[in-house]
Design a protein around this motif. Structure first.
Motif, PDB file in Angstrom:
ATOM      1  N   ILE A 194      -6.053  10.225   2.621  1.00 48.66           N
ATOM      2  CA  ILE A 194      -5.765  11.507   1.967  1.00 48.66           C
ATOM      3  C   ILE A 194      -4.506  11.343   1.121  1.00 48.66           C
ATOM      4  O   ILE A 194      -3.579  10.617   1.502  1.00 48.66           O
ATOM      5  N   LEU A 195      -4.487  12.023  -0.013  1.00 44.87           N
ATOM      6  CA  LEU A 195      -3.322  12.006  -0.900  1.00 44.87           C
ATOM      7  C   LEU A 195      -2.947  13.434  -1.245  1.00 44.87           C
ATOM      8  O   LEU A 195      -3.800  14.231  -1.631  1.00 44.87           O
ATOM      9  N   VAL A 196      -1.674  13.760  -1.099  1.00 43.08           N
ATOM     10  CA  VAL A 196      -1.154  15.043  -1.586  1.00 43.08           C
ATOM     11  C   VAL A 196      -0.065  14.719  -2.608  1.00 43.08           C
ATOM     12  O   VAL A 196       0.758  13.821  -2.395  1.00 43.08           O
ATOM     13  N   ARG A 197      -0.060  15.445  -3.720  1.00 46.49           N
ATOM     14  CA  ARG A 197       0.910  15.141  -4.765  1.00 46.49           C
ATOM     15  C   ARG A 197       1.200  16.357  -5.640  1.00 46.49           C
ATOM     16  O   ARG A 197       0.365  17.265  -5.766  1.00 46.49           O
ATOM     17  N   THR A 198       2.365  16.338  -6.251  1.00 49.40           N
ATOM     18  CA  THR A 198       2.782  17.408  -7.164  1.00 49.40           C
ATOM     19  C   THR A 198       2.923  16.872  -8.577  1.00 49.40           C
ATOM     20  O   THR A 198       3.686  17.417  -9.384  1.00 49.40           O
ATOM     21  N   CYS A 199       2.180  15.827  -8.893  1.00 45.73           N
ATOM     22  CA  CYS A 199       2.312  15.157 -10.197  1.00 45.73           C
ATOM     23  C   CYS A 199       1.882  16.033 -11.372  1.00 45.73           C
ATOM     24  O   CYS A 199       2.173  15.710 -12.524  1.00 45.73           O
ATOM     25  N   SER A 200       1.160  17.126 -11.091  1.00 44.00           N
ATOM     26  CA  SER A 200       0.763  18.043 -12.165  1.00 44.00           C
ATOM     27  C   SER A 200       1.891  19.021 -12.500  1.00 44.00           C
ATOM     28  O   SER A 200       1.762  19.812 -13.431  1.00 44.00           O
ATOM     29  N   SER A 201       2.978  18.983 -11.727  1.00 39.04           N
ATOM     30  CA  SER A 201       4.092  19.929 -11.924  1.00 39.04           C
ATOM     31  C   SER A 201       5.155  19.323 -12.831  1.00 39.04           C
ATOM     32  O   SER A 201       5.269  18.110 -12.975  1.00 39.04           O
ATOM     33  N   ASN A 202       5.966  20.188 -13.434  1.00 36.86           N
ATOM     34  CA  ASN A 202       7.109  19.705 -14.215  1.00 36.86           C
ATOM     35  C   ASN A 202       8.258  20.709 -14.195  1.00 36.86           C
ATOM     36  O   ASN A 202       9.148  20.651 -15.015  1.00 36.86           O
ATOM     37  N   ASP A 203       8.220  21.632 -13.202  1.00 32.55           N
ATOM     38  CA  ASP A 203       9.223  22.699 -13.170  1.00 32.55           C
ATOM     39  C   ASP A 203      10.526  22.249 -12.516  1.00 32.55           C
ATOM     40  O   ASP A 203      11.609  22.648 -12.949  1.00 32.55           O
TER      41      ASP A 203
ATOM     42  N   ASP B  99      10.299  10.683  -5.677  1.00 31.06           N
ATOM     43  CA  ASP B  99       9.923  10.466  -7.076  1.00 31.06           C
ATOM     44  C   ASP B  99       8.858   9.386  -7.199  1.00 31.06           C
ATOM     45  O   ASP B  99       9.172   8.208  -7.387  1.00 31.06           O
ATOM     46  N   ASP B 100       7.592   9.778  -7.117  1.00 30.44           N
ATOM     47  CA  ASP B 100       6.507   8.809  -7.301  1.00 30.44           C
ATOM     48  C   ASP B 100       5.969   8.860  -8.727  1.00 30.44           C
ATOM     49  O   ASP B 100       5.605   7.836  -9.304  1.00 30.44           O
ATOM     50  N   CYS B 101       5.901  10.059  -9.288  1.00 30.43           N
ATOM     51  CA  CYS B 101       5.463  10.226 -10.676  1.00 30.43           C
ATOM     52  C   CYS B 101       6.571  10.984 -11.401  1.00 30.43           C
ATOM     53  O   CYS B 101       6.603  12.205 -11.371  1.00 30.43           O
ATOM     54  N   GLU B 102       7.509  10.202 -11.974  1.00 25.42           N
ATOM     55  CA  GLU B 102       8.742  10.726 -12.573  1.00 25.42           C
ATOM     56  C   GLU B 102       9.521  11.514 -11.514  1.00 25.42           C
ATOM     57  O   GLU B 102       9.901  10.934 -10.494  1.00 25.42           O
ATOM     58  N   LEU B 103       9.726  12.817 -11.690  1.00 23.52           N
ATOM     59  CA  LEU B 103      10.484  13.594 -10.709  1.00 23.52           C
ATOM     60  C   LEU B 103       9.572  14.275  -9.680  1.00 23.52           C
ATOM     61  O   LEU B 103      10.043  15.085  -8.879  1.00 23.52           O
ATOM     62  N   GLN B 104       8.294  13.951  -9.729  1.00 25.71           N
ATOM     63  CA  GLN B 104       7.347  14.582  -8.819  1.00 25.71           C
ATOM     64  C   GLN B 104       7.000  13.626  -7.668  1.00 25.71           C
ATOM     65  O   GLN B 104       7.329  12.444  -7.700  1.00 25.71           O
ATOM     66  N   SER B 105       6.294  14.150  -6.678  1.00 26.92           N
ATOM     67  CA  SER B 105       6.116  13.430  -5.421  1.00 26.92           C
ATOM     68  C   SER B 105       4.651  13.260  -5.054  1.00 26.92           C
ATOM     69  O   SER B 105       3.799  14.041  -5.484  1.00 26.92           O
TER      70      SER B 105
ATOM     71  N   SER C  16      17.087  21.375  -4.951  1.00 21.07           N
ATOM     72  CA  SER C  16      16.203  21.830  -6.043  1.00 21.07           C
ATOM     73  C   SER C  16      15.114  22.770  -5.514  1.00 21.07           C
ATOM     74  O   SER C  16      14.611  22.615  -4.399  1.00 21.07           O
ATOM     75  N   SER C  17      14.730  23.717  -6.330  1.00 21.47           N
ATOM     76  CA  SER C  17      13.634  24.635  -6.000  1.00 21.47           C
ATOM     77  C   SER C  17      12.954  25.068  -7.288  1.00 21.47           C
ATOM     78  O   SER C  17      13.499  24.917  -8.384  1.00 21.47           O
ATOM     79  N   GLY C  18      11.737  25.608  -7.150  1.00 25.27           N
ATOM     80  CA  GLY C  18      10.994  26.053  -8.328  1.00 25.27           C
ATOM     81  C   GLY C  18       9.520  26.142  -8.037  1.00 25.27           C
ATOM     82  O   GLY C  18       9.071  26.130  -6.877  1.00 25.27           O
ATOM     83  N   ASP C  19       8.731  26.210  -9.105  1.00 26.32           N
ATOM     84  CA  ASP C  19       7.276  26.316  -8.990  1.00 26.32           C
ATOM     85  C   ASP C  19       6.646  24.916  -8.979  1.00 26.32           C
ATOM     86  O   ASP C  19       7.189  23.977  -9.568  1.00 26.32           O
ATOM     87  N   PHE C  20       5.494  24.800  -8.358  1.00 26.26           N
ATOM     88  CA  PHE C  20       4.824  23.506  -8.277  1.00 26.26           C
ATOM     89  C   PHE C  20       3.311  23.712  -8.216  1.00 26.26           C
ATOM     90  O   PHE C  20       2.814  24.813  -7.934  1.00 26.26           O
ATOM     91  N   VAL C  21       2.589  22.624  -8.470  1.00 25.46           N
ATOM     92  CA  VAL C  21       1.137  22.561  -8.279  1.00 25.46           C
ATOM     93  C   VAL C  21       0.881  21.413  -7.319  1.00 25.46           C
ATOM     94  O   VAL C  21       1.289  20.277  -7.579  1.00 25.46           O
ATOM     95  N   LEU C  22       0.197  21.700  -6.209  1.00 23.94           N
ATOM     96  CA  LEU C  22      -0.087  20.689  -5.196  1.00 23.94           C
ATOM     97  C   LEU C  22      -1.566  20.312  -5.247  1.00 23.94           C
ATOM     98  O   LEU C  22      -2.436  21.166  -5.070  1.00 23.94           O
TER      99      LEU C  22
END
Length: 214
Positions: A70-79, A102-108, A130-136
């Motif tokens: 299984i993979l979970v990631r926030t790589c679609s986020s940039n906030d 930081d796996d995909c730039e600043l995302q995880s 850090s805090s903000g909006d994300f897409v998981l």
């Protein structure tokens, strides 16, 4: 010193709208899903200190394993600069499975080999404060671009063996020989023209002749 009456009021400090701010109120998600969320206004989770320490606020999700990766990631986020921590166990006794900053730039992103039926707790928080909006994105084998669908198995084409024509029989030298006339065959009738010595008929040794003196 001043003195007087006062009213002390205890209020719920949990920010409104962050329903999954605590492990016990985690939002259930499934493999193949994509969820949008925010850590803005959430509180700092002490559990993250043992699995990717940070002082950032975070929100919780639960996911049931299927026995595959299984993979979970926030790589679609940039906030903002995200952080993901994954646990197993229970909210009162969490064990770290994995974490990433930081796996995909600043995302995880975190991937792991899941156990079928086991519940995993996913904490999405941030780097430092850090805090903000994300897409998981929640991905697994066959339901994402990260884990491509396996090629379908194709039954092999049966091999066709062409029958070979039976060879033409060659006459055997041992075939039955051509019959030779038997010397005991029925005798050829002899006319009575040999009534005189001068008309005698010549016969061969082994032959049989019939005649008549009548």
């Amino acid at each position: 010193s001043a003195s007087g009456d006062f009213v002390l009021e205890a209020i719920d400090a949990t920010p409104a709208g962050v329903d999954n701010d605590d492990c016990s109120t985690a939002t259930a998600i499934s493999i193949g899903s994509q969820v949008s969320g925010t850590t803005t206004g959430a509180i700092t989770d002490l559990a993250s200190s043992t699995c990717g320490p940070s002082f950032a606020p975070g929100v919780w999700y639960t996911l049931t394993g299927n026995g595959a990766d299984i993979l979970v990631r926030t790589c679609s986020s940039n906030d903002y600069d995200t952080f993901i921590s994954v646990f197993e166990g229970s909210c009162s006794d969490l064990t770290c499975v994995g974490f990433n900053d930081d796996d995909c730039e600043l995302q995880s992103s975190v991937d792991w080999a899941s156990v079928a039926g086991r519940v995993y707790y996913i904490l999405v928080h941030g780097y430092e404060v850090s805090s903000g909006d994300f897409v998981l994105d929640v991905e697994g084998e066959g339901v994402s671009t990260f884990f491509p669908t396996p090629f379908p198995s194709v039954a092999p084409t049966p091999m066709v063996v062409e029958a070979t024509a039976a060879p033409t029989a060659i006459p055997d030298s041992t075939d039955a020989p051509t019959a030779i006339p038997d010397s005991t065959d029925a005798p050829t009738p002899i006319s009575e023209s040999n009534d005189e010595c001068v008309n005698a008929i010549e016969i061969a040794i082994g032959s049989v002749v019939s005649g008549s003196t009548s």
